[in-house]
Scaffold this motif. Structure first.
Motif, PDB file in Angstrom:
ATOM      1  N   GLY A   1      84.558  32.919  34.330  1.00  0.00           N
ATOM      2  CA  GLY A   1      83.852  31.660  34.534  1.00  0.00           C
ATOM      3  C   GLY A   1      83.528  31.274  35.963  1.00  0.00           C
ATOM      4  N   VAL A   2      83.802  32.161  36.936  1.00  0.00           N
ATOM      5  CA  VAL A   2      83.488  31.855  38.335  1.00  0.00           C
ATOM      6  C   VAL A   2      82.213  32.611  38.714  1.00  0.00           C
ATOM      7  CG1 VAL A   2      84.330  31.799  40.708  1.00  0.00           C
ATOM      8  CG2 VAL A   2      85.952  31.646  38.808  1.00  0.00           C
ATOM      9  N   PRO A   3      81.113  31.921  38.998  1.00  0.00           N
ATOM     10  CA  PRO A   3      79.835  32.606  39.216  1.00  0.00           C
ATOM     11  C   PRO A   3      79.654  33.126  40.635  1.00  0.00           C
ATOM     12  CG  PRO A   3      79.513  30.240  39.362  1.00  0.00           C
ATOM     13  CD  PRO A   3      80.977  30.456  39.040  1.00  0.00           C
ATOM     14  N   ASN A   4      78.691  34.032  40.767  1.00  0.00           N
ATOM     15  CA  ASN A   4      78.173  34.470  42.075  1.00  0.00           C
ATOM     16  C   ASN A   4      79.236  35.075  42.985  1.00  0.00           C
ATOM     17  OD1 ASN A   4      75.622  33.340  41.301  1.00  0.00           O
ATOM     18  ND2 ASN A   4      76.375  31.319  41.940  1.00  0.00           N
ATOM     19  N   ILE A   5      79.990  36.016  42.448  1.00  0.00           N
ATOM     20  CA  ILE A   5      80.999  36.706  43.243  1.00  0.00           C
ATOM     21  C   ILE A   5      80.356  37.910  43.930  1.00  0.00           C
ATOM     22  CG2 ILE A   5      83.243  37.859  43.210  1.00  0.00           C
ATOM     23  CD1 ILE A   5      83.302  34.869  42.482  1.00  0.00           C
ATOM     24  N   PRO A   6      80.482  38.039  45.235  1.00  0.00           N
ATOM     25  CA  PRO A   6      79.878  39.184  45.932  1.00  0.00           C
ATOM     26  C   PRO A   6      80.636  40.478  45.618  1.00  0.00           C
ATOM     27  CG  PRO A   6      81.177  37.881  47.463  1.00  0.00           C
ATOM     28  CD  PRO A   6      81.158  37.115  46.170  1.00  0.00           C
TER      29      PRO A   6
ATOM     30  N   ARG B   1      84.208  19.677  40.955  1.00  0.00           N
ATOM     31  CA  ARG B   1      83.141  20.569  40.492  1.00  0.00           C
ATOM     32  C   ARG B   1      82.080  20.831  41.548  1.00  0.00           C
ATOM     33  NH1 ARG B   1      80.376  19.209  34.813  1.00  0.00           N
ATOM     34  NH2 ARG B   1      79.567  17.485  36.047  1.00  0.00           N
ATOM     35  N   LYS B   2      81.732  19.812  42.324  1.00  0.00           N
ATOM     36  CA  LYS B   2      80.710  20.008  43.354  1.00  0.00           C
ATOM     37  C   LYS B   2      81.249  20.773  44.550  1.00  0.00           C
ATOM     38  CE  LYS B   2      77.872  15.890  42.463  1.00  0.00           C
ATOM     39  NZ  LYS B   2      77.412  14.600  43.057  1.00  0.00           N
ATOM     40  N   GLY B   3      82.477  20.449  44.938  1.00  0.00           N
ATOM     41  CA  GLY B   3      83.043  21.052  46.132  1.00  0.00           C
ATOM     42  C   GLY B   3      83.404  22.510  45.907  1.00  0.00           C
ATOM     43  N   LYS B   4      82.904  23.376  46.765  1.00  0.00           N
ATOM     44  CA  LYS B   4      83.233  24.804  46.670  1.00  0.00           C
ATOM     45  C   LYS B   4      83.766  25.255  48.020  1.00  0.00           C
ATOM     46  CE  LYS B   4      80.055  25.886  42.926  1.00  0.00           C
ATOM     47  NZ  LYS B   4      79.062  26.833  42.373  1.00  0.00           N
ATOM     48  N   ARG B   5      84.976  25.781  47.982  1.00  0.00           N
ATOM     49  CA  ARG B   5      85.624  26.242  49.207  1.00  0.00           C
ATOM     50  C   ARG B   5      86.204  27.635  48.972  1.00  0.00           C
ATOM     51  NH1 ARG B   5      86.119  21.400  52.597  1.00  0.00           N
ATOM     52  NH2 ARG B   5      87.278  22.677  54.069  1.00  0.00           N
ATOM     53  N   GLN B   6      86.476  28.331  50.087  1.00  0.00           N
ATOM     54  CA  GLN B   6      87.092  29.655  49.951  1.00  0.00           C
ATOM     55  C   GLN B   6      88.421  29.536  49.231  1.00  0.00           C
ATOM     56  OE1 GLN B   6      87.531  32.318  53.194  1.00  0.00           O
ATOM     57  NE2 GLN B   6      85.335  32.746  53.318  1.00  0.00           N
ATOM     58  N   VAL B   7      88.673  30.474  48.320  1.00  0.00           N
ATOM     59  CA  VAL B   7      89.823  30.334  47.419  1.00  0.00           C
ATOM     60  C   VAL B   7      91.070  31.036  47.924  1.00  0.00           C
ATOM     61  CG1 VAL B   7      88.285  30.090  45.448  1.00  0.00           C
ATOM     62  CG2 VAL B   7      89.187  32.354  46.021  1.00  0.00           C
ATOM     63  N   GLY B   8      90.953  31.835  48.977  1.00  0.00           N
ATOM     64  CA  GLY B   8      92.132  32.476  49.527  1.00  0.00           C
ATOM     65  C   GLY B   8      92.856  33.360  48.525  1.00  0.00           C
ATOM     66  N   SER B   9      94.159  33.340  48.605  1.00  0.00           N
ATOM     67  CA  SER B   9      94.967  34.271  47.811  1.00  0.00           C
ATOM     68  C   SER B   9      95.014  33.943  46.325  1.00  0.00           C
ATOM     69  CB  SER B   9      96.393  34.316  48.361  1.00  0.00           C
ATOM     70  OG  SER B   9      96.398  34.864  49.660  1.00  0.00           O
ATOM     71  N   THR B  10      94.447  32.802  45.908  1.00  0.00           N
ATOM     72  CA  THR B  10      94.392  32.546  44.462  1.00  0.00           C
ATOM     73  C   THR B  10      93.491  33.563  43.763  1.00  0.00           C
ATOM     74  OG1 THR B  10      92.569  30.952  44.722  1.00  0.00           O
ATOM     75  CG2 THR B  10      94.823  30.079  44.705  1.00  0.00           C
ATOM     76  N   ALA B  11      92.703  34.339  44.534  1.00  0.00           N
ATOM     77  CA  ALA B  11      91.862  35.384  43.944  1.00  0.00           C
ATOM     78  C   ALA B  11      92.634  36.682  43.693  1.00  0.00           C
ATOM     79  CB  ALA B  11      90.671  35.665  44.858  1.00  0.00           C
TER      80      ALA B  11
ATOM     81  N   CYS C   1      89.102  40.532  47.094  1.00  0.00           N
ATOM     82  CA  CYS C   1      90.495  40.625  46.627  1.00  0.00           C
ATOM     83  C   CYS C   1      91.383  39.624  47.353  1.00  0.00           C
ATOM     84  CB  CYS C   1      91.031  42.042  46.787  1.00  0.00           C
ATOM     85  SG  CYS C   1      91.272  42.579  48.497  1.00  0.00           S
ATOM     86  N   LEU C   2      90.958  39.188  48.565  1.00  0.00           N
ATOM     87  CA  LEU C   2      91.718  38.198  49.324  1.00  0.00           C
ATOM     88  C   LEU C   2      91.070  36.819  49.267  1.00  0.00           C
ATOM     89  CD1 LEU C   2      92.736  40.235  52.508  1.00  0.00           C
ATOM     90  CD2 LEU C   2      93.872  40.097  50.286  1.00  0.00           C
ATOM     91  N   GLY C   3      90.069  36.672  48.394  1.00  0.00           N
ATOM     92  CA  GLY C   3      89.482  35.349  48.190  1.00  0.00           C
ATOM     93  C   GLY C   3      88.380  34.987  49.153  1.00  0.00           C
ATOM     94  N   ALA C   4      87.643  35.983  49.658  1.00  0.00           N
ATOM     95  CA  ALA C   4      86.553  35.704  50.589  1.00  0.00           C
ATOM     96  C   ALA C   4      85.284  35.320  49.828  1.00  0.00           C
ATOM     97  CB  ALA C   4      86.304  36.916  51.479  1.00  0.00           C
ATOM     98  N   PHE C   5      85.393  34.306  49.013  1.00  0.00           N
ATOM     99  CA  PHE C   5      84.235  33.740  48.322  1.00  0.00           C
ATOM    100  C   PHE C   5      84.546  32.276  48.029  1.00  0.00           C
ATOM    101  CE2 PHE C   5      86.978  35.567  45.050  1.00  0.00           C
ATOM    102  CZ  PHE C   5      87.085  34.546  44.111  1.00  0.00           C
ATOM    103  N   ASP C   6      83.491  31.503  47.820  1.00  0.00           N
ATOM    104  CA  ASP C   6      83.646  30.078  47.551  1.00  0.00           C
ATOM    105  C   ASP C   6      83.641  29.812  46.049  1.00  0.00           C
ATOM    106  OD1 ASP C   6      83.585  29.756  50.246  1.00  0.00           O
ATOM    107  OD2 ASP C   6      81.679  28.683  50.329  1.00  0.00           O
ATOM    108  N   ALA C   7      84.489  28.887  45.627  1.00  0.00           N
ATOM    109  CA  ALA C   7      84.525  28.478  44.217  1.00  0.00           C
ATOM    110  C   ALA C   7      85.061  27.058  44.137  1.00  0.00           C
ATOM    111  CB  ALA C   7      85.375  29.429  43.382  1.00  0.00           C
ATOM    112  N   SER C   8      84.838  26.439  42.993  1.00  0.00           N
ATOM    113  CA  SER C   8      85.301  25.065  42.783  1.00  0.00           C
ATOM    114  C   SER C   8      86.658  25.053  42.097  1.00  0.00           C
ATOM    115  CB  SER C   8      84.286  24.305  41.920  1.00  0.00           C
ATOM    116  OG  SER C   8      84.242  24.856  40.606  1.00  0.00           O
TER     117      SER C   8
END
Length: 742
Positions: free
Chosen positions: A540-545, A449-459, A551-558
């Motif tokens: 449920g994933v907050p703060n998406i730019p 939950r604390k760790g947030k990393r770029q999600v890549g293609s899972t987005a 579309c390629l997961g250039a955002f951080d999520a837990s």
């Protein structure tokens, strides 16, 4: 010389003796009265006896409401009821400490006057079980109180206990409060778990005798520190049980011949199942109790470390065990791969930012903070970090005790892979397993939950879902797999890179299955960032730019948020908020709080089912093929791999109709990463954890996770595997542009 006393002298001496006796008795009564009135210190009232203040561990329980995952405590103490004790521990205690327990009223005067010398090894002491309870729990010894006054307090309290409680309640309270010595073990329940990995009612006579033998000397009779003493003491208790007719003589002799048979497992906050989960949710529980204004009867807040609460969770003990085992199996093997790849390499050349990472790691370390508190200068601290010292390090083969420079230990730690995993039921939102890191004792940071990393293609599936639901696309629409540039007002032009590119025209299903960047970007160009951002946030994933690169997961999520987001694909478009909590009860079983998670419709069922079909393609013919080919998991499963730039993060999120599981693998710092995609891609670094986990889950029929359960097809869905039924030209994209108002 014989002195003859006159009758008058005899009468005078008799009167003197009687005055002394009566005076002493009166003084004794006065002292008793003074003690009872609290003139020598407070004696607890009946209300306090009924609601004793004791440090009781709060238990975190699994979804069956019985299996403990762990505890929060200052003293590792968990209460039991009389029925949970079992005859063996009761018989051992009564035979050893108080044979006449059921005959006296708290103070055994007959015993007091017959036992002149207390011998803890061979005979009973002068205090009854009730008096010992009074001493151990109610009237803790005060260093400033004379022992005589303390003893009188114990007597008075013992009488109060006998008047207000049954014998069964007294013996239960005794077992719940007694100290079993080292390792912070209080109460028979904790002792049975710590020394024999069982419960009090399942203790055999010899096991019960060993634990009861410890109560008057937990240090000297410790089976860990003084096994010979403990064995002799156990055998004495067994003989006392035979003397009291609780055991036959032959039975007692047979048990005396047995070894101690310890199944010792030290219980602390680092041990047990789900340590990351227990640590992560503790502040949540405290916040709930405060925010909901749930207080004790005296108006004070509940203390998880002292008040014996029961936290009923959704985590399944078996599935949690499988998740932890799956992580250990997969990441241990992957760590060996990585170690082989850097063997003999110049790490400072391989990872150009390593020097900076080491400096940051040093500043953040406990050693640095401790040296600062000692008033050491910067040069002295640096010298300390470059001086060899005895250190304990984590390894997948067990703890390593070694001598090395502390600065080198930071390098060692930076090169360790990290991993996190969460598994949940998409139909309820119930979290079934939570693994926040590779070893809680050494690495406390919870990556779920604390760790947030770029999600890549899972987005990527979210862009496809918008195209299907709002744009009228189908899995069989074809696109040319060519690069393109997206121009967005106010932003720089964006042209994504591509690797593993499949040339030609591809259906959307094949493009998603093989994680093709250019076709995903082409879809984003049509649907635009805003609806994709909105869909991800609704899931449920907050703060998406609001930028095309999402579309390629250039955002951080837990892992927590991304796993929860995928429930919309597994659950007919419904998003169930990830939930770990069922209810909280106080130590008496009164329900303090019941939790209800949020639910909302994010996709329509038809679109969700189409996405099921698309994401099953990832497993059947795309980047997730290893699940079928290498790991032989044949059940209906959808999923998506993900890999970020420089192979810094590897993801896999897989789902069935009954389970959604997210896995992330990487290093503590993104600047440390695999050299090539073969090792670092999510299919190699994260998918194996999922595969090992699902193998174990499917093998346990009791869990009810069925291999043959497929996603339910809703009405009005014409999807088939024959893409010839669909229009293959650009009419669908053109219709989408018109529908979306371009």
């Amino acid at each position: 010389m014989i002195i003859k006393l006159s009758q008058q002298d005899i009468r005078r001496y008799n009167r003197m003796i009687w005055k002394i006796v009566i005076g002493g008795f009166v003084i004794f009564l006065l002292i008793i009265s003074a003690v009872g009135l609290g003139l020598f210190g407070k004696i607890r009232s009946f209300d306090e006896l009924a609601n004793p203040k004791s440090n009781l561990a709060s238990e975190v329980l699994s979804d069956d409401g019985k299996t403990p995952l762990g505890s929060y405590y200052l003293e590792n103490r968990s209460p039991v009821t009389y029925k949970q004790l079992g005859d063996n521990v009761i018989h051992a205690l009564v035979a050893t400490e108080d044979k006449r327990f059921y005959d006296h009223s708290g103070i055994d005067f007959q015993r007091m006057f017959t036992i002149l010398i207390k011998n803890l090894v061979k005979r009973q002491g002068g205090s009854t079980i009730t008096q010992q309870l009074a001493k151990n729990w109610i009237t803790k010894k005060d260093d400033h109180t004379p022992r005589v006054i303390q003893k009188l307090k114990e007597w008075i309290t013992a009488v109060k206990l006998e008047r207000n409680y049954t014998k069964e309640e007294i013996i239960t309270m005794y077992f719940n409060t007694v100290d079993f010595g080292a390792y912070n073990t209080y109460g028979i329940k904790s002792a049975a778990r710590t020394y024999f990995s069982t419960t009090p009612d399942k203790l055999t006579p010899d096991q019960a005798a060993l634990l009861v033998g410890m109560v008057n000397g937990p240090g000297i009779f410790s089976p860990i520190r003084h096994p010979d003493n403990a064995l002799r003491r156990r055998n004495i208790v067994l003989q006392l049980m035979a003397d009291a007719n609780y055991l036959g003589e032959d039975q007692a002799n047979s048990f005396k011949e047995k070894p101690m048979g310890l199944k010792f497992h030290r219980i602390d906050h680092n041990e047990g199942l789900a340590p990351y989960f227990r640590d992560a949710i503790k502040s949540d529980i405290q916040k709930i109790l405060v925010d909901k204004q749930i207080f004790k009867s005296d108006g004070t807040p509940y203390d998880l470390d002292r008040d014996g609460l029961k936290i009923y969770t959704t985590v399944n003990a078996d599935m949690q065990q499988y998740a932890e085992e799956a992580q250990a199996t997969a990441i241990k093997a992957l760590q060996a791969e990585f170690n082989s790849s850097i063997k003999g390499a110049n790490l400072y050349k391989r990872f150009p930012n390593l020097k900076k990472l080491l400096q940051t790691g040093m500043f953040r370390s406990d050693r640095y903070k401790w040296l600062e508190l000692q008033g050491k200068s910067a040069d002295e601290i640096r010298e300390n970090f470059n001086t060899p010292d005895t250190l304990e390090l984590f390894s997948w083969k067990g703890k390593i005790d070694t001598v090395m420079k502390p600065i080198d230990s930071i390098i060692y730690t930076k090169m360790l892979l990290r991993n996190a995993m969460m598994s949940m039921d998409p139909t309820t939102g119930y979290i079934k397993a939570w693994v926040g890191g590779i070893n809680f004792e050494h690495f406390k940071y919870d990556q779920v939950r604390k760790g947030k990393r770029q999600v890549g293609s899972t987005a990527k599936p979210f862009t496809y879902a918008v195209a299907i639901e709002q744009g009228g696309f189908s899995p069989c629409n074809e696109f040319d797999n060519v690069p393109d540039t997206i121009y967005t007002p106010g932003s720089a032009p964006w042209a994504p890179r591509s690797s593993g590119t499949i040339a030609g025209r591809l259906t959307l299903r094949r493009a998603l299955a093989n994680s093709q960047n250019w076709i995903t970007a082409a879809l984003m160009k049509i649907v635009t960032p805003l609806p994709v951002k909105e869909l991800i946030e609704k899931a449920g994933v907050p703060n998406i730019p609001e930028v095309p690169s999402i579309c390629l997961g250039a955002f951080d999520a837990s892992v927590f948020d991304m796993t929860g987001a995928y429930t919309i694909f597994a659950n007919g478009g419904l998003w169930n908020q990830p939930n770990y909590l069922l209810r909280i009860e106080d130590k008496n079983g009164n329900v303090l709080y019941t939790h209800h998670g949020a639910v909302k419709q994010v996709l329509n069922p038809q679109s969700a089912y189409v996405m099921n079909y698309m994401l099953k393609g990832v497993i059947d013919e795309g980047t997730g093929w290893r699940l079928r080919g290498k790991y032989k998991v044949t059940a209906p499963i959808g999923g998506k791999t993900g890999t970020t730039n420089d192979n810094s993060d590897g993801w896999f999120i897989g789902f069935t109709p009954q389970l959604v599981t997210g896995v992330w693998t990487g290093f503590e710092d993104r600047d440390i990463h695999f050299r090539d995609l073969k090792q670092g891609e999510g299919a190699n670094s994260a998918l194996p954890v999922f595969a090992y986990y699902m193998q174990k889950v499917y093998a346990n029929d009791k869990l009810g996770i069925k291999k043959n359960v497929d996603f339910v097809k809703p009405p009005n869905v014409d999807i088939v595997t024959d893409c010839g039924l669909y229009n293959q030209d650009q009419q669908a994209p053109a219709a989408a542009e018109k529908k979306l108002g371009f």
